[in-house]
Scaffold this active site. Structure first.
Site, PDB file in Angstrom:
ATOM      1  N   LEU A  56      26.801  38.836 -19.212  1.00 35.32           N
ATOM      2  CA  LEU A  56      25.354  39.002 -19.270  1.00 35.32           C
ATOM      3  C   LEU A  56      24.598  38.132 -18.270  1.00 35.32           C
ATOM      4  O   LEU A  56      23.364  38.087 -18.278  1.00 35.32           O
ATOM      5  CB  LEU A  56      24.862  38.732 -20.695  1.00 35.32           C
ATOM      6  CG  LEU A  56      25.572  39.552 -21.778  1.00 35.32           C
ATOM      7  CD1 LEU A  56      24.900  39.335 -23.117  1.00 35.32           C
ATOM      8  CD2 LEU A  56      25.603  41.032 -21.433  1.00 35.32           C
ATOM      9  N   HIS A  83      22.982  37.062 -14.698  1.00 34.20           N
ATOM     10  CA  HIS A  83      22.331  37.808 -13.629  1.00 34.20           C
ATOM     11  C   HIS A  83      23.008  37.566 -12.288  1.00 34.20           C
ATOM     12  O   HIS A  83      23.567  36.500 -12.059  1.00 34.20           O
ATOM     13  CB  HIS A  83      20.867  37.366 -13.513  1.00 34.20           C
ATOM     14  CG  HIS A  83      20.094  37.579 -14.763  1.00 34.20           C
ATOM     15  ND1 HIS A  83      20.048  36.642 -15.769  1.00 34.20           N
ATOM     16  CD2 HIS A  83      19.350  38.631 -15.198  1.00 34.20           C
ATOM     17  CE1 HIS A  83      19.304  37.101 -16.767  1.00 34.20           C
ATOM     18  NE2 HIS A  83      18.872  38.305 -16.456  1.00 34.20           N
ATOM     19  N   MET A  94      24.371  28.131 -16.156  1.00 31.88           N
ATOM     20  CA  MET A  94      25.731  28.654 -16.328  1.00 31.88           C
ATOM     21  C   MET A  94      26.527  28.545 -15.024  1.00 31.88           C
ATOM     22  O   MET A  94      27.749  28.384 -15.064  1.00 31.88           O
ATOM     23  CB  MET A  94      25.709  30.091 -16.841  1.00 31.88           C
ATOM     24  CG  MET A  94      25.159  30.235 -18.260  1.00 31.88           C
ATOM     25  SD  MET A  94      25.778  29.041 -19.514  1.00 31.88           S
ATOM     26  CE  MET A  94      27.548  29.295 -19.424  1.00 31.88           C
ATOM     27  N   GLU A  95      25.839  28.601 -13.892  1.00 36.03           N
ATOM     28  CA  GLU A  95      26.539  28.404 -12.618  1.00 36.03           C
ATOM     29  C   GLU A  95      27.086  26.972 -12.542  1.00 36.03           C
ATOM     30  O   GLU A  95      28.212  26.753 -12.070  1.00 36.03           O
ATOM     31  CB  GLU A  95      25.587  28.674 -11.439  1.00 36.03           C
ATOM     32  CG  GLU A  95      25.404  30.129 -11.093  1.00 36.03           C
ATOM     33  CD  GLU A  95      24.454  30.885 -12.039  1.00 36.03           C
ATOM     34  OE1 GLU A  95      23.875  30.243 -12.960  1.00 36.03           O
ATOM     35  OE2 GLU A  95      24.300  32.117 -11.881  1.00 36.03           O
ATOM     36  N   ASP A 127      45.712  22.750 -12.874  1.00 39.11           N
ATOM     37  CA  ASP A 127      46.753  23.506 -12.178  1.00 39.11           C
ATOM     38  C   ASP A 127      47.508  22.616 -11.186  1.00 39.11           C
ATOM     39  O   ASP A 127      48.721  22.738 -11.016  1.00 39.11           O
ATOM     40  CB  ASP A 127      46.103  24.684 -11.446  1.00 39.11           C
ATOM     41  CG  ASP A 127      47.111  25.611 -10.801  1.00 39.11           C
ATOM     42  OD1 ASP A 127      48.148  25.905 -11.424  1.00 39.11           O
ATOM     43  OD2 ASP A 127      46.874  26.052  -9.663  1.00 39.11           O
TER      44      ASP A 127
END
Lengths: 157, 157, 157, 157, 157, 157
Positions: free
Chosen positions: C74, C76, C110-111, C125
């Protein structure tokens, strides 16, 4: 000689490799990022902190190998099972060499080509603030191994 | 000269362009896919059906321009508002020229570079069955317009 | 309080931000990669060559910020106009801090969260061959600026 | 102990796994999205319609497992042959558990880690309008099976 | 009428929209997933747990809107600033309706078309185990608003 | 009949196919892009230069097959080892037919479906400047071969 990338009517298609065997295959490609003396000095002096410019290029190149099937419309989706990108300062630029390995049904020549090219683009991106004339040349396949056609090595010219 | 791609400690970062204005900007890059006479003949005779090999390269190049921010770690995500890729047969290969346009906050030099490079890779992929010696050279920025620094054109050498 | 991510019938939708103004916005998030003493020693001694493990994480984090709209259904598609990822060795692990900036129509919380998380995953990793118990914790938003709601800063607890 | 992610000169490379056998392998990871009582109430009462917030997170997590090789520069491109993401309401948040399975040449620890992390990010995205203090913690590998090294399970501490 | 997607020589190019204004634009498309009575019963009874099959389709459709520029070679990279996907059970299948909104330089018709199509594909994927005859039809643009050409609505036929 | 895409609690999951054998599998799907007489004339006269509109659609479709696992949340990441997209002018539109082949652990029905759909979307994108009423219909699976369930062919109705 048959040109297998085209169907009867001359249209692009992805060649069917389902009958080929999954065997170990490798390919090595190389290329050159041609830099001005000012850029080379910056790379050499560390005023373009060498490690990181090179780290960005190396990592972008490895990630680029994995993007091959997304960039080239007719490339197959195959496993990418090993990849290295090496960078070396030479007198008029940076030599980029990439080797890609797979244990899948088709060769990885284009993956190696893509790794070199993306690493070179990333290097241009890192130094374009210093000199917009930086350019990429001599991107070519050096050798390949594995597959039915066996080993191949670029002819000297 | 400040080298804006690196932070205080020499680490890679994406340069902040939030204060730059969204204005119309364009960039043109070019490159050369060097082919053997056999490949050029095939391209010229249509035994490698010209239209499609070129269509694949052209379309891959345009799509490549849109992949720039994904391929180059420090490139910005910006709008890609126009793109063309032109291919021309020359005596020793195929010349690739790409122009990218945006109305966003930073230049599109790397998008043009990427379009040329991916189109060239796609062309190599189309003809590598005919000759594995096909190679890519002379990939360079030709000109740019827009932005605070204004127009720039490659110097003749 | 209205919860804008859900339509009348309770179904997921992407909130409409077309009426919001493109203004400069930033967000900072942080997180911690908890390492065993052996891993920390390796990072400190350079037997896990520090620069590169960190370079991989930093570059993955910046690229991760650009992948936010692809990872979160959701989120953008907006411009990503600046991004930094910082790594610091602490007594029980590596602290990751990311700041993302945009001049677009919605915030970049959120970025920033994604940049921290992907950098942390990349670090795991890199060292999982040394210790599979390496884990990620305390991933949180630190502060944000810009937008109609103005500046926000995490409350101390 | 050899640290296989680095070449002779300390540079990042993708480890060659072409000689490893394609066998069934699985990995389970877990993590926690820590929520305020208000967010938990909303999740519990359905004023954040539970099903969908959870559906978004679950689906994002499964899709995230497939993005692992794109997010982590040195991860291999391998088949993803099974994936589940489970979410459970606990007293101070939502527990996320993901299991990934493959029949390919290398383990899927990072795919499981990525699934947990992306599901958690998606959940944060769903509830950040209710509380910006929502955070992610305790993301860790729980167990793995398959491959030459055999089963592994996190030690209790 | 000029056909702007082709250059002088008939080759594909991405139309230049740099001179268009960023204004609010929207587009709505719809389509139908035709299901057998058995599949419809399963959807209606919840033996294909309705919520989730629909959640998967809805979320895939929203994510699909964001993939438009990646799927369609000549589509522009623009902001996606709002998206909804609605699903409704009808007598012979599931109607999918998507609306996409942007405040950018070009219309979002193809983004709405892509959202419908990807949601429909996801629904087929969910029920193909019940009936391989499930098919997609009547995918069409319903209306658009904004931009220089103003509102448009599909003619009844 | 068991519906394998849902776990015990009715939540979406990616079905485990690790125990299935890698064998040669193929799937063919088809669909129709319905065009007005004006669009068909343009396609027929070459005033929409036929080759390229079709080249764009064909190439987009092949690339679309490779995007299946990215578009459909529960689709597996598998090898795509062959793909063709054929386009044929009919009296009321363009018929799109795609065949995808793999030598992997699960069928490629959705890959064929996706190839048809993306090719159709690309065609709509090419001609939407001529007629916004262009629509997509009759997207369906035609046949599949390989795998434990053996060959399947659509029933005539």
């Amino acid at each position: 000689m048959t040109f297998t990338h085209l169907d009867a009517a001359g249209h692009a298609r992805m060649v069917d490799v389902t009958e080929k065997s999954p065997t170990v295959r490798s390919a090595t490609a190389s290329g050159m990022v041609h830099c001005s003396p000012a850029v080379l000095d910056a790379l050499r002096d560390g005023s373009v902190p060498k490690g990181d410019a090179f780290a960005v290029a190396r990592i972008a190149g490895i990630a680029g190998a994995k993007k091959c099937a997304e960039l080239l419309p007719l490339a197959h989706v195959i496993g990418v099972h090993g990849a290295t990108v090496d960078l070396a300062l030479e007198t008029d630029g940076v030599r980029v060499t990439a080797t890609v390995r797979t244990a899948d049904r088709t060769g990885v020549e284009m993956e190696a080509f893509t790794a070199v090219t993306v690493a070179a683009l990333a290097l241009v991106d890192m130094v374009k603030g210093l000199d917009k004339h930086t350019w990429i040349g001599e991107v070519r396949l050096e050798e390949k191994t594995g597959g039915k056609s066996g080993p191949w090595r670029r002819a000297e010219r």
